[in-house]
Design an enzyme around this catalytic site. Structure first.
Site, PDB file in Angstrom:
ATOM      1  N   HIS A 112     -11.778 -21.972  58.361  1.00 34.80           N
ATOM      2  CA  HIS A 112     -12.636 -22.778  57.482  1.00 34.80           C
ATOM      3  C   HIS A 112     -11.774 -23.242  56.304  1.00 34.80           C
ATOM      4  O   HIS A 112     -10.839 -22.544  55.905  1.00 34.80           O
ATOM      5  CB  HIS A 112     -13.764 -21.854  56.986  1.00 34.80           C
ATOM      6  CG  HIS A 112     -14.840 -22.536  56.207  1.00 34.80           C
ATOM      7  ND1 HIS A 112     -14.706 -22.832  54.873  1.00 34.80           N
ATOM      8  CD2 HIS A 112     -16.074 -22.963  56.570  1.00 34.80           C
ATOM      9  CE1 HIS A 112     -15.824 -23.408  54.451  1.00 34.80           C
ATOM     10  NE2 HIS A 112     -16.670 -23.505  55.451  1.00 34.80           N
TER      11      HIS A 112
ATOM     12  N   ASP B 295     -11.489 -13.061  56.925  1.00 32.94           N
ATOM     13  CA  ASP B 295     -12.652 -13.851  56.528  1.00 32.94           C
ATOM     14  C   ASP B 295     -13.803 -13.428  57.442  1.00 32.94           C
ATOM     15  O   ASP B 295     -13.847 -13.802  58.622  1.00 32.94           O
ATOM     16  CB  ASP B 295     -12.331 -15.346  56.669  1.00 32.94           C
ATOM     17  CG  ASP B 295     -13.548 -16.220  56.359  1.00 32.94           C
ATOM     18  OD1 ASP B 295     -14.641 -15.666  56.120  1.00 32.94           O
ATOM     19  OD2 ASP B 295     -13.399 -17.456  56.379  1.00 32.94           O
TER      20      ASP B 295
ATOM     21  N   GLN C 248     -18.538 -15.169  59.115  1.00 34.26           N
ATOM     22  CA  GLN C 248     -19.368 -15.348  60.316  1.00 34.26           C
ATOM     23  C   GLN C 248     -19.478 -14.083  61.165  1.00 34.26           C
ATOM     24  O   GLN C 248     -20.132 -14.104  62.206  1.00 34.26           O
ATOM     25  CB  GLN C 248     -18.805 -16.482  61.195  1.00 34.26           C
ATOM     26  CG  GLN C 248     -18.818 -17.852  60.543  1.00 34.26           C
ATOM     27  CD  GLN C 248     -20.217 -18.399  60.290  1.00 34.26           C
ATOM     28  OE1 GLN C 248     -21.220 -17.878  60.770  1.00 34.26           O
ATOM     29  NE2 GLN C 248     -20.280 -19.462  59.516  1.00 34.26           N
TER      30      GLN C 248
ATOM     31  N   LYS D 173     -25.385 -15.802  54.179  1.00 28.84           N
ATOM     32  CA  LYS D 173     -25.356 -15.953  55.640  1.00 28.84           C
ATOM     33  C   LYS D 173     -25.910 -14.712  56.332  1.00 28.84           C
ATOM     34  O   LYS D 173     -25.926 -14.630  57.554  1.00 28.84           O
ATOM     35  CB  LYS D 173     -23.925 -16.208  56.118  1.00 28.84           C
ATOM     36  CG  LYS D 173     -23.354 -17.564  55.674  1.00 28.84           C
ATOM     37  CD  LYS D 173     -22.036 -17.805  56.363  1.00 28.84           C
ATOM     38  CE  LYS D 173     -21.166 -18.832  55.660  1.00 28.84           C
ATOM     39  NZ  LYS D 173     -21.602 -20.211  55.847  1.00 28.84           N
TER      40      LYS D 173
ATOM     41  N   CYS E 293     -16.295 -28.107  57.950  1.00 30.78           N
ATOM     42  CA  CYS E 293     -15.248 -27.611  57.039  1.00 30.78           C
ATOM     43  C   CYS E 293     -14.097 -26.981  57.817  1.00 30.78           C
ATOM     44  O   CYS E 293     -13.546 -25.954  57.409  1.00 30.78           O
ATOM     45  CB  CYS E 293     -15.802 -26.605  56.034  1.00 30.78           C
ATOM     46  SG  CYS E 293     -17.098 -27.267  55.021  1.00 30.78           S
TER      47      CYS E 293
END
Ligand code: 7TS
Length: 403
Positions: free
Chosen positions: A116, A193, A196, A219, A359
């Protein structure tokens, strides 16, 4: 089999909107809103400052959220949890603080082509400022990063490896633990990261061998404006502050200052205590739902969704053929239709999906697409929604005037 989770969310009441944009942000259950209202209505005061009851209780609520977050991701101590605004700020914190203070000319920073933008731009900045080299791990069409790829790109020159656990476009899961072990053997630190992954599966920083982990509350059914950075204590202790000002100091003179202990060194200014109360409630809520059930539902729905889409010959799905490798994320294109038109026409049918570059423009270029449409699922979605979505999807070309 449908589930009853939608009842927990006020936003789904009295409508039959199909919300398939969960990778962008998840919906927030009443319990999370109630926790934030309770904070507001019972102890709203500036935490960590006042000596009176409301402020003491505001501090307790804030620090309890930190403890809960630490336990949630397997941190060794709550001092390893820094609250930020979102995953983007968490990644910037590591780049500005750790990156600028540790990277020197000629060093290499390794990221992947599927990152991202939030995990690309901060490293471009560090590389530019320090005359270091930004190295990209490539992936194949399915999103797989081969072992030879990371073993050839991570070298003795590599000082930082920053990689997403799950792609927001392909849904693929990267072999983060293997990459971390290889990077550690070369002396690099590893940033994951988890934007997600953390909302969808049990993530344990010890099991991942991660030095840093970034994610966003919004999220995972929590509030916007609340993010998390986990960092190993010895690394955080050695890092300079990212932002400076109130609350992050020990002592200030006209010329200089000494900084507060962890984690406060990295939390300048008034903190988002109400958001922390919301995050805490979101963790409780996800635990009640259970990651096994979250995973089982997402997998079952993704199978159904992809099977239906594969029956439409003009649809191309990005990434793996196996729905179990998608983490509930299905990015696609309809031949002859711009993804924005697909999204807009589905909107008129009460269906929310994302269209654009997500993104992740370097990945789009790598895949040879300009933009795509994306349906991303969460545990409160249902088979009935998937079926209705597929029925409407089958009409999109006709609605857009394509024969
Ligand atoms: N990292 C990944 C893997 C993401 O998917 C996102 C947001 C971020 C970082 C940034 O999160 P933020 O909370 O700081 O904004 N991804 C998306 C998306 O896929 N659609 O909208 C936002």
């Amino acid at each position: 089999m449908n589930n009853d989770f939608k009842k927990d969310f006020a936003i789904f009441e009295g409508n039959d909107i199909i919300y398939f944009d969960n990778a962008a942000t998840a919906q927030r259950p009443r319990k999370v809103m109630e926790a934030m209202t309770t904070f507001n209505d019972t102890c709203n005061a500036n935490p960590l400052r006042g000596l009176y009851d409301w402020s003491v209780r505001a501090t307790a609520a804030y620090e309890e959220a930190r403890e809960k977050t630490a336990a949630f991701i397997g941190a060794q101590t709550s001092e390893e949890i820094i609250f930020t605004r979102n995953a983007t700020e968490s990644l910037n914190l590591v780049a500005y603080s750790y990156g600028l203070s540790h990277i020197k000319e000629g060093d290499e920073i390794v990221i992947s082509v599927m990152e991202h933008h939030s995990n690309i731009l901060p490293w471009q900045m560090v590389a530019r400022e320090r005359k270091a080299k930004l190295v990209f791990l490539e992936c194949d069409e399915e999103g797989t990063i081969a072992r030879e790829e990371y073993e050839s790109k991570i070298t003795d020159k590599t000082k930082i490896v920053s990689i997403m656990q799950v792609s927001n476009v392909l849904g693929v899961t990267n072999p983060v633990r293997e990459i971390a072990d290889y990077a550690h053997a070369k002396g690099a630190v590893v940033i994951v990261d988890g934007a997600q992954s953390v909302p969808h599966r049990a993530v344990d920083v010890q099991a991942l061998h991660a030095d840093f982990l970034a994610f966003s509350a919004h999220k995972m059914c929590g509030p916007m404006g609340m993010g998390v950075l986990y960092g190993k204590k010895e690394l955080l202790e050695d890092m300079p502050p990212f932002l400076t000002g109130g609350e992050m100091i020990e002592y200030v003179t006209r010329e200089d200052a000494t900084f507060a202990e962890l984690p406060h060194k990295f939390e300048a200014g008034t903190v988002n205590a109400q958001g922390a109360a919301g995050l805490s409630a979101a963790i409780d809520y996800l635990r009640d739902v259970g990651f096994d059930r979250i995973r089982e539902t997402e997998d079952r729905l993704t199978k159904r969704l992809m099977a239906g889409m594969q029956e439409l010959p003009y649809i191309t799905i990005c990434g793996a053929n196996d729905p179990l490798l998608h983490s509930g994320i299905v990015t696609f294109n309809i031949e002859g239709c711009h993804p924005h038109d697909v999204s807009s026409v589905l909107d008129t049918e009460g269906i929310c999906i994302r269209a654009g570059h997500h993104c992740a423009q370097p990945l789009m270029k790598h895949l040879g697409v300009q933009s795509t449409a994306r349906a991303s699922l969460y545990f409160y979605n249902t088979e009935e929604e998937v079926d209705r979505f597929l029925e409407k999807l089958g009409k999109v070309r006709e609605w857009l005037g394509i024969k």
